[in-house]
Design a protein around this motif. Structure first.
Motif, short mmCIF file in Angstrom:
data_model
loop_
_atom_site.label_atom_id
_atom_site.label_comp_id
_atom_site.label_asym_id
_atom_site.label_seq_id
_atom_site.Cartn_x
_atom_site.Cartn_y
_atom_site.Cartn_z
N LYS A 7 0.90 -1.29 0.03
CA LYS A 7 -0.02 0.06 0.10
C LYS A 7 0.80 1.30 -0.02
O LYS A 7 1.76 1.32 0.89
CB LYS A 7 -0.70 0.02 1.27
N LEU A 8 0.67 2.17 -0.95
CA LEU A 8 1.44 3.23 -1.20
C LEU A 8 0.87 4.39 -0.16
O LEU A 8 -0.06 4.60 0.20
CB LEU A 8 1.36 3.80 -2.44
N PHE A 115 9.48 6.21 3.55
CA PHE A 115 9.94 4.97 4.24
C PHE A 115 9.01 3.81 3.88
O PHE A 115 7.69 4.04 3.94
CB PHE A 115 9.71 5.46 5.86
N ILE A 116 9.39 2.59 3.58
CA ILE A 116 8.66 1.53 3.37
C ILE A 116 8.54 0.54 4.77
O ILE A 116 9.36 0.17 5.29
CB ILE A 116 9.43 0.44 2.41
N VAL A 117 7.32 0.63 5.44
CA VAL A 117 7.16 0.28 6.82
C VAL A 117 7.30 -1.21 6.83
O VAL A 117 7.97 -1.78 7.99
CB VAL A 117 5.70 0.60 7.29
N TYR A 123 14.05 5.46 1.74
CA TYR A 123 14.63 5.69 0.72
C TYR A 123 14.66 7.28 0.27
O TYR A 123 13.79 7.95 0.73
CB TYR A 123 13.80 4.95 -0.53
N CYS A 124 15.46 7.45 -0.94
CA CYS A 124 15.42 8.88 -1.30
C CYS A 124 15.01 8.65 -2.97
O CYS A 124 15.29 7.84 -3.75
CB CYS A 124 16.70 9.38 -1.48
N SER A 125 14.10 9.72 -3.38
CA SER A 125 13.81 9.81 -4.83
C SER A 125 13.88 11.05 -5.22
O SER A 125 13.74 12.03 -4.74
CB SER A 125 12.26 9.52 -4.80
N CYS A 126 14.58 11.21 -6.78
CA CYS A 126 14.53 12.33 -7.34
C CYS A 126 13.62 12.36 -8.31
O CYS A 126 13.50 11.39 -9.23
CB CYS A 126 16.09 12.58 -8.01
N PRO A 199 9.74 6.58 -8.25
CA PRO A 199 9.06 7.33 -7.31
C PRO A 199 9.11 6.77 -5.85
O PRO A 199 8.98 7.30 -4.83
CB PRO A 199 7.83 7.99 -7.71
N TYR A 200 8.74 5.03 -6.02
CA TYR A 200 8.73 4.53 -4.75
C TYR A 200 9.41 2.96 -4.88
O TYR A 200 9.20 2.31 -3.83
CB TYR A 200 7.17 4.38 -4.54
N GLU A 201 9.60 2.77 -6.11
CA GLU A 201 10.66 1.50 -6.00
C GLU A 201 12.09 1.80 -6.13
O GLU A 201 12.78 2.81 -6.35
CB GLU A 201 10.13 0.74 -7.42
#
Length: 209
Positions: A7-8, A115-117, A123-126, A199-201
């Motif tokens: 879940k995002l 943060f992936i709970v 994590y960081c995303s550009c 963005p999230y992987e």
């Protein structure tokens, strides 16, 4: 397990929407997308496969310089290493963001963190496309600064705790090294390539024309 199954968060959903808008814009310009991502579990496996041999070689060199019999590592030292590791996991992501922001036109505004709970993983995303060299430098910078440099310092100081921190941070950067290797092996059929951090992987998307 694919990251899409989790879940995002609201922030991730917003970044996902922006990413899809960028993807659509690139598609209209004739670019096709190539996924260069990895699942968290797969990344951890590859991380050990890549980072652990590096740590073994560095450890052999350390104990060749400083025989184990002349060194001590007590319970307090172990707690210090654990505390340092927890703090440096966050610093690791901040370094990603700092380096990528130097190359992004939007600077710090192009950088976001998450943060992936489920995996207790920050994590960081550009959000902006980056040149290949910029992406690689930003991906590897935390491992060099927090991993390799402390190990080299431990050689000079003979500090097992310092070596342990560096070795753990090298393992912590194994996923980044796996993505960089994936990117280096990527040989696109096209003259134009834009690299956009996912963005999230874990990883990125390459847009090729």
């Amino acid at each position: 397990m694919q990251n899409e199954e989790r879940k995002l968060t609201p922030a991730e959903l917003k970044r996902k929407e922006e990413f899809e808008e960028t993807e659509a814009a690139f598609a209209m310009q004739g670019y096709r997308k190539e996924r260069l991502t990895m699942g968290i579990v797969a990344a951890n496996i590859f991380a050990l496969g890549i980072a652990l041999p590096i740590d073994i070689v560095l450890g052999i060199a350390f104990f060749a310089i400083h025989p184990a019999g002349s060194l001590t590592f007590d319970f307090a030292g172990a707690l210090g290493v654990l505390a340092a590791f927890i703090v440096l996991i966050v610093v690791h992501e901040l370094i990603h963001g700092l380096v990528w922001s130097l190359y992004a036109k939007g600077g710090r505004k192009a950088i976001s963190f998450g943060f992936i709970v489920e995996y207790l993983t920050p994590y960081c995303s550009c959000s902006e496309p980056l040149p290949k060299h910029a992406y690689i430098i930003g991906a590897l910078a935390p491992t060099v600064v927090l991993g390799l440099l402390p190990v080299l310092a431990s050689y000079a100081l003979g500090s097992i705790p310092l070596f342990a921190v560096g070795a753990l941070m090298i393992i912590g950067g194994g996923g980044d090294m796996a993505i960089v290797l994936k990117l280096l092996r990527f040989k696109p059929e096209g003259t134009e390539v834009l690299l956009l951090d996912h963005p999230y992987e874990l990883g990125l998307a390459a847009f090729v024309k």
